[in-house]
Design an enzyme around this catalytic site. Sequence first.
Site, PDB file in Angstrom:
ATOM      1  N   LYS A   1       0.724  -1.129  -0.086  1.00  0.00           N
ATOM      2  CA  LYS A   1      -0.097  -0.011  -0.158  1.00  0.00           C
ATOM      3  C   LYS A   1       0.909   1.083  -0.009  1.00  0.00           C
ATOM      4  CE  LYS A   1      -3.883  -2.274   2.198  1.00  0.00           C
ATOM      5  NZ  LYS A   1      -5.174  -2.217   3.257  1.00  0.00           N
TER       6      LYS A   1
ATOM      7  N   TYR B   1     -12.159  -2.514  -3.616  1.00  0.00           N
ATOM      8  CA  TYR B   1     -12.629  -2.536  -2.471  1.00  0.00           C
ATOM      9  C   TYR B   1     -14.134  -2.513  -2.545  1.00  0.00           C
ATOM     10  CZ  TYR B   1      -8.238  -2.294  -0.114  1.00  0.00           C
ATOM     11  OH  TYR B   1      -6.995  -2.514   0.486  1.00  0.00           O
TER      12      TYR B   1
ATOM     13  N   PHE C   1     -15.484   3.243   7.173  1.00  0.00           N
ATOM     14  CA  PHE C   1     -14.231   3.387   6.722  1.00  0.00           C
ATOM     15  C   PHE C   1     -13.922   3.587   5.069  1.00  0.00           C
ATOM     16  CE2 PHE C   1     -14.428  -1.261   7.034  1.00  0.00           C
ATOM     17  CZ  PHE C   1     -13.858  -1.569   5.932  1.00  0.00           C
TER      18      PHE C   1
ATOM     19  N   GLU D   1      -9.000  -9.169  -8.629  1.00  0.00           N
ATOM     20  CA  GLU D   1      -7.901  -8.178  -8.421  1.00  0.00           C
ATOM     21  C   GLU D   1      -6.831  -7.952  -9.213  1.00  0.00           C
ATOM     22  OE1 GLU D   1      -7.327  -8.274  -4.166  1.00  0.00           O
ATOM     23  OE2 GLU D   1      -9.213  -8.292  -3.684  1.00  0.00           O
TER      24      GLU D   1
ATOM     25  N   HIS E   1      -2.141  -5.393   1.370  1.00  0.00           N
ATOM     26  CA  HIS E   1      -3.286  -6.158   1.146  1.00  0.00           C
ATOM     27  C   HIS E   1      -2.962  -7.498   0.444  1.00  0.00           C
ATOM     28  CE1 HIS E   1      -7.418  -6.772  -0.475  1.00  0.00           C
ATOM     29  NE2 HIS E   1      -6.613  -7.033  -1.760  1.00  0.00           N
TER      30      HIS E   1
ATOM     31  N   THR F   1      -5.960  -7.860   9.830  1.00  0.00           N
ATOM     32  CA  THR F   1      -6.039  -6.248   9.574  1.00  0.00           C
ATOM     33  C   THR F   1      -5.454  -5.209  10.509  1.00  0.00           C
ATOM     34  OG1 THR F   1      -8.146  -7.264   8.462  1.00  0.00           O
ATOM     35  CG2 THR F   1      -7.648  -4.684   8.708  1.00  0.00           C
TER      36      THR F   1
ATOM     37  N   ARG G   1      -1.769 -14.488   3.015  1.00  0.00           N
ATOM     38  CA  ARG G   1      -2.640 -13.813   4.272  1.00  0.00           C
ATOM     39  C   ARG G   1      -1.964 -14.185   5.524  1.00  0.00           C
ATOM     40  NH1 ARG G   1      -7.215 -11.585   2.906  1.00  0.00           N
ATOM     41  NH2 ARG G   1      -8.222 -11.965   5.040  1.00  0.00           N
TER      42      ARG G   1
ATOM     43  N   ASN H   1      -2.137  -0.277   6.840  1.00  0.00           N
ATOM     44  CA  ASN H   1      -1.485  -1.602   7.419  1.00  0.00           C
ATOM     45  C   ASN H   1      -0.432  -2.271   6.475  1.00  0.00           C
ATOM     46  OD1 ASN H   1      -3.589  -2.285   5.437  1.00  0.00           O
ATOM     47  ND2 ASN H   1      -4.703  -3.417   6.750  1.00  0.00           N
TER      48      ASN H   1
ATOM     49  N   ARG I   1       2.254  -7.013   9.158  1.00  0.00           N
ATOM     50  CA  ARG I   1       1.423  -5.856   9.742  1.00  0.00           C
ATOM     51  C   ARG I   1       1.807  -6.047  11.368  1.00  0.00           C
ATOM     52  NH1 ARG I   1      -4.378  -7.607   6.745  1.00  0.00           N
ATOM     53  NH2 ARG I   1      -4.185  -5.980   5.221  1.00  0.00           N
TER      54      ARG I   1
HETATM   55  P1  CMP Z   1      -7.243  -4.767   3.403  1.00  0.00           P
HETATM   56  O1  CMP Z   1      -6.692  -6.304   3.877  1.00  0.00           O
HETATM   57  O2  CMP Z   1      -6.770  -4.139   2.281  1.00  0.00           O
HETATM   58  O3  CMP Z   1      -8.875  -4.780   3.297  1.00  0.00           O
HETATM   59  C1  CMP Z   1      -9.559  -3.775   3.554  1.00  0.00           C
HETATM   60  C2  CMP Z   1      -9.094  -2.583   4.040  1.00  0.00           C
HETATM   61  O4  CMP Z   1      -9.755  -1.671   4.844  1.00  0.00           O
HETATM   62  C3  CMP Z   1      -8.128  -3.084   5.248  1.00  0.00           C
HETATM   63  O5  CMP Z   1      -7.084  -3.658   4.788  1.00  0.00           O
HETATM   64  C4  CMP Z   1      -7.751  -1.713   5.983  1.00  0.00           C
HETATM   65  O6  CMP Z   1      -6.866  -0.934   5.104  1.00  0.00           O
HETATM   66  C5  CMP Z   1      -9.016  -1.094   5.708  1.00  0.00           C
HETATM   67  N1  CMP Z   1     -10.102  -1.181   6.956  1.00  0.00           N
HETATM   68  C6  CMP Z   1     -10.643  -2.449   7.272  1.00  0.00           C
HETATM   69  N2  CMP Z   1     -11.333  -2.157   8.303  1.00  0.00           N
HETATM   70  C7  CMP Z   1     -11.141  -0.778   8.704  1.00  0.00           C
HETATM   71  C8  CMP Z   1     -11.505  -0.152   9.789  1.00  0.00           C
HETATM   72  N3  CMP Z   1     -12.298  -0.451  10.792  1.00  0.00           N
HETATM   73  N4  CMP Z   1     -11.164   1.160   9.951  1.00  0.00           N
HETATM   74  C9  CMP Z   1     -10.080   1.765   8.880  1.00  0.00           C
HETATM   75  N5  CMP Z   1      -9.982   0.987   7.925  1.00  0.00           N
HETATM   76  C10 CMP Z   1     -10.300  -0.323   7.630  1.00  0.00           C
END
Ligand code: CMP
Length: 139
Positions: free
Chosen positions: A10, A50, A58, A127, A116, A92, A86, A113, A103
Amino acid sequence: MTERTILIVKPDGVRRGLVGEIIRRVERKGLKITRLRMVYPTEKCIESLYDVHKGKPFYEDLVRFMSSGPIVAMIVEGDEAVNVVRGLVGPTDGRKAPPGTIRGDYALSMRENVTHAADSTERAEYEIELVFSDSCGFS
Ligand code: CMP
C-alpha cells in the site's frame, strides 16, 4: 495445490521503503513472484478493488488513502498461496497482528496496514485483472 494470488504494498509501505522487505519475506517463504507492477492508482480502480466494502464507515478514507501514492502489486504463486500470503501479512489491525507478520512488525493502524492480500482464488483473479490493467493508473 498450487495457486496464485495478489499481494499489494500500500502507499504507506511504499513511502516507508518497505517494498524490498516485503518481497524478501515472500521469496524467503519459497513463494514465486511472477509479475510485479508499480502503479499510481486512480480512485476508480481502488473503488473496484474494495467494492465489497462500499458503504462501510471506513470506505471513503480507505479509497483516499489507497490512491494517495503509488502501490506495488505482485502476483505470487505457490502451494496454497492465498492462505500462505495472508498468513505472512497477518490480521487487519496492525496493533493486534502478531509479531513476525508484516502488519505485526510494521503497522500500528487499522487502515494504514502496509499490505493487502486477496482472500480467495476467485477474488485474486478479479483483483489481478483489475490492478494489472492499463486502466488502473499510471505505471
Ligand atoms: P485490507 O486487507 O486491504 O482490506 C480492506 C482494508 O480496509 C483493510 O485492509 C484496511 O486497510 C481497511 N480497513 C478495514 N477495516 C477498517 C476500519 N475499521 N477502519 C479503517 N480501515 C479499515
